[in-house]
Enzyme design. Structure first.
Site, PDB file in Angstrom:
ATOM      1  N   HIS A 165      -1.416-121.197 -11.975  1.00  0.00           N
ATOM      2  CA  HIS A 165      -2.195-120.555 -10.908  1.00  0.00           C
ATOM      3  C   HIS A 165      -2.207-119.034 -11.056  1.00  0.00           C
ATOM      4  O   HIS A 165      -3.209-118.388 -10.743  1.00  0.00           O
ATOM      5  CB  HIS A 165      -1.602-120.901  -9.539  1.00  0.00           C
ATOM      6  CG  HIS A 165      -2.060-122.217  -8.999  1.00  0.00           C
ATOM      7  ND1 HIS A 165      -3.374-122.470  -8.685  1.00  0.00           N
ATOM      8  CD2 HIS A 165      -1.381-123.348  -8.709  1.00  0.00           C
ATOM      9  CE1 HIS A 165      -3.481-123.713  -8.213  1.00  0.00           C
ATOM     10  NE2 HIS A 165      -2.286-124.272  -8.230  1.00  0.00           N
TER      11      HIS A 165
ATOM     12  N   GLY B  14       5.043-127.136  -4.286  1.00  0.00           N
ATOM     13  CA  GLY B  14       4.956-125.823  -4.907  1.00  0.00           C
ATOM     14  C   GLY B  14       3.732-125.090  -4.412  1.00  0.00           C
ATOM     15  O   GLY B  14       2.757-125.708  -3.959  1.00  0.00           O
TER      16      GLY B  14
ATOM     17  N   CYS C 138      -2.551-130.962  -6.182  1.00  0.00           N
ATOM     18  CA  CYS C 138      -2.564-129.516  -5.969  1.00  0.00           C
ATOM     19  C   CYS C 138      -3.103-129.273  -4.566  1.00  0.00           C
ATOM     20  O   CYS C 138      -4.112-129.878  -4.188  1.00  0.00           O
ATOM     21  CB  CYS C 138      -3.462-128.852  -7.008  1.00  0.00           C
ATOM     22  SG  CYS C 138      -3.618-127.064  -6.776  1.00  0.00           S
ATOM     23  N   LEU C 139      -2.440-128.412  -3.801  1.00  0.00           N
ATOM     24  CA  LEU C 139      -2.899-128.161  -2.424  1.00  0.00           C
ATOM     25  C   LEU C 139      -4.301-127.563  -2.395  1.00  0.00           C
ATOM     26  O   LEU C 139      -4.989-127.665  -1.384  1.00  0.00           O
ATOM     27  CB  LEU C 139      -1.910-127.243  -1.694  1.00  0.00           C
ATOM     28  CG  LEU C 139      -0.522-127.842  -1.413  1.00  0.00           C
ATOM     29  CD1 LEU C 139       0.366-126.825  -0.701  1.00  0.00           C
ATOM     30  CD2 LEU C 139      -0.614-129.122  -0.598  1.00  0.00           C
TER      31      LEU C 139
ATOM     32  N   GLN D 214      -3.148-119.131  -4.203  1.00  0.00           N
ATOM     33  CA  GLN D 214      -3.588-120.262  -3.378  1.00  0.00           C
ATOM     34  C   GLN D 214      -3.662-119.922  -1.890  1.00  0.00           C
ATOM     35  O   GLN D 214      -4.242-120.679  -1.119  1.00  0.00           O
ATOM     36  CB  GLN D 214      -2.639-121.457  -3.550  1.00  0.00           C
ATOM     37  CG  GLN D 214      -2.721-122.100  -4.913  1.00  0.00           C
ATOM     38  CD  GLN D 214      -1.823-123.315  -4.958  1.00  0.00           C
ATOM     39  OE1 GLN D 214      -0.638-123.206  -5.218  1.00  0.00           O
ATOM     40  NE2 GLN D 214      -2.395-124.480  -4.674  1.00  0.00           N
TER      41      GLN D 214
ATOM     42  N   HIS E  76       2.890-125.856 -13.443  1.00  0.00           N
ATOM     43  CA  HIS E  76       1.654-125.963 -12.655  1.00  0.00           C
ATOM     44  C   HIS E  76       1.425-124.684 -11.832  1.00  0.00           C
ATOM     45  O   HIS E  76       0.324-124.134 -11.828  1.00  0.00           O
ATOM     46  CB  HIS E  76       1.742-127.197 -11.736  1.00  0.00           C
ATOM     47  CG  HIS E  76       0.580-127.350 -10.801  1.00  0.00           C
ATOM     48  ND1 HIS E  76      -0.349-128.363 -10.934  1.00  0.00           N
ATOM     49  CD2 HIS E  76       0.182-126.604  -9.728  1.00  0.00           C
ATOM     50  CE1 HIS E  76      -1.269-128.224  -9.972  1.00  0.00           C
ATOM     51  NE2 HIS E  76      -0.964-127.181  -9.221  1.00  0.00           N
ATOM     52  N   GLU E  77       2.487-124.211 -11.164  1.00  0.00           N
ATOM     53  CA  GLU E  77       2.343-123.012 -10.322  1.00  0.00           C
ATOM     54  C   GLU E  77       2.110-121.772 -11.183  1.00  0.00           C
ATOM     55  O   GLU E  77       1.356-120.876 -10.805  1.00  0.00           O
ATOM     56  CB  GLU E  77       3.569-122.823  -9.418  1.00  0.00           C
ATOM     57  CG  GLU E  77       3.869-123.976  -8.471  1.00  0.00           C
ATOM     58  CD  GLU E  77       2.657-124.483  -7.706  1.00  0.00           C
ATOM     59  OE1 GLU E  77       1.753-123.681  -7.408  1.00  0.00           O
ATOM     60  OE2 GLU E  77       2.601-125.690  -7.416  1.00  0.00           O
TER      61      GLU E  77
HETATM   62 NI    NI Z   1      -1.769-126.197  -7.604  1.00  0.00          NI
END
Ligand code: NI
Length: 180
Positions: free
Chosen positions: A144, A49, A98-99, A54, A140-141
């Site tokens: 953000h 995701g 998480c990236l 991000q 989660h996304e």
């Molecule tokens: Ni993340």
């Protein structure tokens, strides 16, 4: 031929990750180009995701594919201007990565089910309910877009356990900033 949009994932504690993302409103070709580039970046970085903040864009756009497999595009989910309208079901705990937090994994508790209203890539309103792992990724996304990060969802014990890695990310960010 127009140059292809390339995106780079920003890491914690970049301040762009803390800002609330803004409504897209009109879904045009530039939004669709952003979506395509976000999906490509997500696959390249082996994520499931990705939210626009991000990649440094303060826009309410998120993409996911719970399989993480670019060969399974049917599992892709794109949500533009999403609103979380319901959270329900039993709470479950699972390790999340998480990236924007490379190398860090922490157990996070979330409700099993979520319902989201959003626009699709044609600008049409949609409402979808997600369960299990996909619901977790959506939540989660969505976080953000509100400037909420993995570190905020960690239990106090998880924060302590991950403290050295979090401090290393902060140091790396400071070093990069100083060079720029
Ligand atoms: Ni993340």
């Amino acid at each position: 031929m127009p140059e292809k949009l390339t995106l780079k994932v920003v890491h914690y504690p970049d301040p762009v990750l803390r800002k609330r993302a803004e409504e897209v409103g009109v879904v045009d070709d530039s939004v669709r180009e952003t979506v395509a580039a976000m999906l490509q970046t997500m696959y390249e970085d082996k994520g499931v995701g990705l939210a626009a903040p991000q990649v440094g864009l303060r826009k309410r756009i998120l993409v996911l594919n719970p399989s993480g497999d670019p060969e399974s595009p049917a599992e892709e989910v794109v949500l533009i201007d999403p609103t979380l309208v319901d959270l329900s079901g039993p709470k479950t705990r699972m390790d999340e990565g998480c990236l924007s937090f490379p190398g860090i994994f922490a157990e996070v508790e979330r409700p099993d089910r979520c319902t989201v209203k959003a626009l699709d890539t044609d600008g049409n309103p949609i409402e979808r309910t997600f369960e299990g792992f996909t619901s977790r990724v959506v939540q989660h996304e969505y976080d953000h877009l509100e400037g909420v990060l993995l570190v905020d969802r960690m239990s106090p014990a998880e924060k302590v356990r991950n403290k050295p890695d979090l401090e290393e990310l902060i140091e790396t960010y400071k070093r990069r900033k100083a060079k720029a």
